[in-house]
Design a protein around this motif. Structure first.
Motif, PDB file in Angstrom:
ATOM      1  N   THR A   1     -12.441   3.428  -9.503  1.00 23.82           N
ATOM      2  CA  THR A   1     -11.306   3.661  -8.595  1.00 23.82           C
ATOM      3  C   THR A   1     -11.800   4.130  -7.233  1.00 23.82           C
ATOM      4  O   THR A   1     -11.318   3.684  -6.185  1.00 23.82           O
ATOM      5  CB  THR A   1     -10.352   4.706  -9.203  1.00 23.82           C
TER       6      THR A   1
ATOM      7  N   ALA B   1     -13.503   1.275  -5.303  1.00 23.73           N
ATOM      8  CA  ALA B   1     -12.542   0.262  -4.869  1.00 23.73           C
ATOM      9  C   ALA B   1     -11.665   0.742  -3.720  1.00 23.73           C
ATOM     10  O   ALA B   1     -11.112  -0.074  -2.971  1.00 23.73           O
ATOM     11  CB  ALA B   1     -11.665  -0.161  -6.045  1.00 23.73           C
ATOM     12  N   THR B   2     -11.550   2.050  -3.565  1.00 22.84           N
ATOM     13  CA  THR B   2     -10.675   2.599  -2.525  1.00 22.84           C
ATOM     14  C   THR B   2     -11.430   3.291  -1.400  1.00 22.84           C
ATOM     15  O   THR B   2     -10.822   3.780  -0.452  1.00 22.84           O
ATOM     16  CB  THR B   2      -9.674   3.601  -3.142  1.00 22.84           C
TER      17      THR B   2
ATOM     18  N   ARG C   1     -13.153   6.107  -1.568  1.00 21.90           N
ATOM     19  CA  ARG C   1     -13.092   7.562  -1.630  1.00 21.90           C
ATOM     20  C   ARG C   1     -14.193   8.081  -2.550  1.00 21.90           C
ATOM     21  O   ARG C   1     -14.899   7.299  -3.178  1.00 21.90           O
ATOM     22  CB  ARG C   1     -11.717   8.009  -2.159  1.00 21.90           C
TER      23      ARG C   1
ATOM     24  N   VAL D   1     -10.747  11.380  -6.218  1.00 21.47           N
ATOM     25  CA  VAL D   1      -9.907  10.597  -7.128  1.00 21.47           C
ATOM     26  C   VAL D   1      -9.529  11.429  -8.348  1.00 21.47           C
ATOM     27  O   VAL D   1      -8.362  11.464  -8.758  1.00 21.47           O
ATOM     28  CB  VAL D   1     -10.642   9.306  -7.567  1.00 21.47           C
TER      29      VAL D   1
ATOM     30  N   ALA E   1      -4.323   3.864 -11.978  1.00 19.85           N
ATOM     31  CA  ALA E   1      -4.949   3.968 -10.657  1.00 19.85           C
ATOM     32  C   ALA E   1      -6.110   2.987 -10.532  1.00 19.85           C
ATOM     33  O   ALA E   1      -6.282   2.330  -9.490  1.00 19.85           O
ATOM     34  CB  ALA E   1      -5.430   5.395 -10.421  1.00 19.85           C
TER      35      ALA E   1
ATOM     36  N   GLU F   1      -4.719  -0.669 -10.193  1.00 20.03           N
ATOM     37  CA  GLU F   1      -4.170  -0.949  -8.860  1.00 20.03           C
ATOM     38  C   GLU F   1      -5.284  -1.053  -7.820  1.00 20.03           C
ATOM     39  O   GLU F   1      -5.251  -1.936  -6.950  1.00 20.03           O
ATOM     40  CB  GLU F   1      -3.176   0.157  -8.476  1.00 20.03           C
ATOM     41  N   ALA F   2      -6.269  -0.191  -7.926  1.00 18.77           N
ATOM     42  CA  ALA F   2      -7.357  -0.187  -6.944  1.00 18.77           C
ATOM     43  C   ALA F   2      -8.179  -1.471  -7.029  1.00 18.77           C
ATOM     44  O   ALA F   2      -8.491  -2.092  -6.007  1.00 18.77           O
ATOM     45  CB  ALA F   2      -8.244   1.026  -7.167  1.00 18.77           C
TER      46      ALA F   2
ATOM     47  N   GLU G   1      -6.096  -4.608  -5.967  1.00 20.26           N
ATOM     48  CA  GLU G   1      -5.881  -4.655  -4.516  1.00 20.26           C
ATOM     49  C   GLU G   1      -7.167  -5.018  -3.786  1.00 20.26           C
ATOM     50  O   GLU G   1      -7.163  -5.836  -2.854  1.00 20.26           O
ATOM     51  CB  GLU G   1      -5.362  -3.306  -4.019  1.00 20.26           C
ATOM     52  N   MET G   2      -8.285  -4.446  -4.224  1.00 22.12           N
ATOM     53  CA  MET G   2      -9.560  -4.732  -3.576  1.00 22.12           C
ATOM     54  C   MET G   2      -9.952  -6.199  -3.731  1.00 22.12           C
ATOM     55  O   MET G   2     -10.447  -6.833  -2.790  1.00 22.12           O
ATOM     56  CB  MET G   2     -10.648  -3.845  -4.183  1.00 22.12           C
TER      57      MET G   2
END
Length: 375
Positions: free
Chosen positions: A293, A296-297, A299, A304, A319, A322-323, A326-327
């Motif tokens: 996560t 992919a985001t 952070r 996280v 989470a 979704e990460a 989206e990536m």
């Protein structure tokens, strides 16, 4: 064997044995940092060789471990050779499987991720005869004992209970040396586990030049001594908490659709503690999803984990799903377009094969001249 040859052989053994000890590793790490600064100053000084075996579809482990770094180096202006190692599929297998389909799948992945076929050369082993011909003179400067001490060969022997291995498996390190040296790559992005292979390529290059009089008397050596660009590869585990692998069924493949990704991550292993923390040692499965996560985001894993808090495994899996989706959404959209046009993928590969062949034939010409085998 002369005293000089014996000393040289002992030095080579020491180099190979030393390539992963703590002192050598630290030295390689410092040199890698210097190389990064040199790339920033003048990327035209470098040519890298990297690649994959077409044994299955690429996944998140490849993405975070090496693929993003390849795109970064290409974007920095480093000339990049990307090998689809189709001959290496048969080093430890009875057949190649659906190799053509897998080769084209790799090409689609590369292009979708941002490898630019005009700036990087994507090519296959089997289409570059001059590369493979280099194995003959290279095999003449290594011994059976050296090859059996290579970590990859050694682990294969141990895994098969000392059953006879194929000649191609035994000579795998030499084939890798040919991959690196045919194009005179002076930089190879590797993790620490691959350092012995790179050191073997350096030994082969030096021995060849010494044997054929290209290491002294003012003559230009045929081969550069390739250096390691050491990467601290991100260790992303599979959904079962084991190493992410094409064959385990635990991998989030780059070409998967969003629903399949969600189903796989929903089955991912966690633990009974609802409070999410990042502790790779004590909570490896939970920490793996936190890490995915985070990567992919953009952070940190700690941030996280703090955000999810007492949400438990369900919130963590949501989470992560979704990460990742989206990536990878733009990559997957581009990949779908590319996979629908195999003619384009073949044209990219043929263009790369032509470039690689021209380079390999020029190098082989220098080798034959050094060996006085030009007729």
């Amino acid at each position: 064997m002369t005293t000089e040859q014996t000393s040289s052989a002992l030095a080579d053994d020491a180099d190979l044995a030393e390539s992963t000890n703590d002192t050598s590793l630290e030295r390689t790490r410092r040199r890698s940092e210097e190389i990064e600064r040199e790339i920033a100053a003048d990327p035209s000084r470098f040519r890298i060789l990297t690649g994959d075996r077409p044994t299955g579809n690429l996944h998140l482990g490849h993405y975070f471990g090496s693929l993003l770094n390849r795109v970064r180096l290409q974007q920095a202006g480093v000339e990049t050779m990307v090998l689809v190692a189709d001959y290496q599929v048969i080093t430890d297998r009875d057949g190649v499987g659906p190799v053509r389909e897998r080769v084209l799948s790799l090409v689609a992945d590369y292009l979708a991720l941002g490898i630019d076929a005009e700036r990087s050369t994507i090519f296959t082993h089997s289409a570059v005869p001059a590369l493979n011909q280099l194995m003959l003179p290279f095999l003449s400067v290594v011994t059976d004992a050296e090859l059996r001490r290579n970590p990859t060969v050694k682990s294969e022997l141990e895994a098969t209970g000392d059953r006879p291995m194929s000649g191609l498996m035994l000579t795998y390190p030499v084939h890798q040396a040919a991959d690196i040296l045919f194009c005179k790559a002076n930089l190879v992005p590797v993790g620490k586990d691959q350092l012995p292979h790179l050191e073997q390529a350096r030994v082969i290059a030096r021995r060849f030049d010494e044997r054929y009089g290209r290491a002294g008397d003012g003559l230009q050596p045929v081969f550069p001594r390739p250096e390691a660009l050491l990467s601290e590869a991100t260790n992303v585990l599979g959904t079962d908490g084991q190493k992410m692998s094409k064959s385990r069924g635990n991998a989030i493949e780059l070409g998967m659709d969003a629903d399949t990704t969600a189903k796989l991550l929903k089955r991912a292993v966690t633990d009974a503690d609802r409070h999410i923390t990042y502790d790779p040692t004590l909570r490896p499965e939970v920490s793996n999803l936190v890490l995915i996560t985070a990567l992919a985001t953009g952070r940190t894993p700690e941030v996280v984990a703090e955000e999810i808090g007492d949400g438990g495994g369900a919130a963590l899996k949501k989470a992560a799903t979704e990460a990742v989706n989206e990536m990878l959404a733009p990559v997957r959209a581009r990949r779908t377009e590319l996979a629908a046009d195999p003619g384009h993928l073949l044209r990219v590969l043929r263009q790369g094969n032509e470039r690689a062949t021209a380079i390999a034939e020029a190098t082989l010409g220098e080798v034959r001249e050094a060996m006085q085998m030009v007729y």
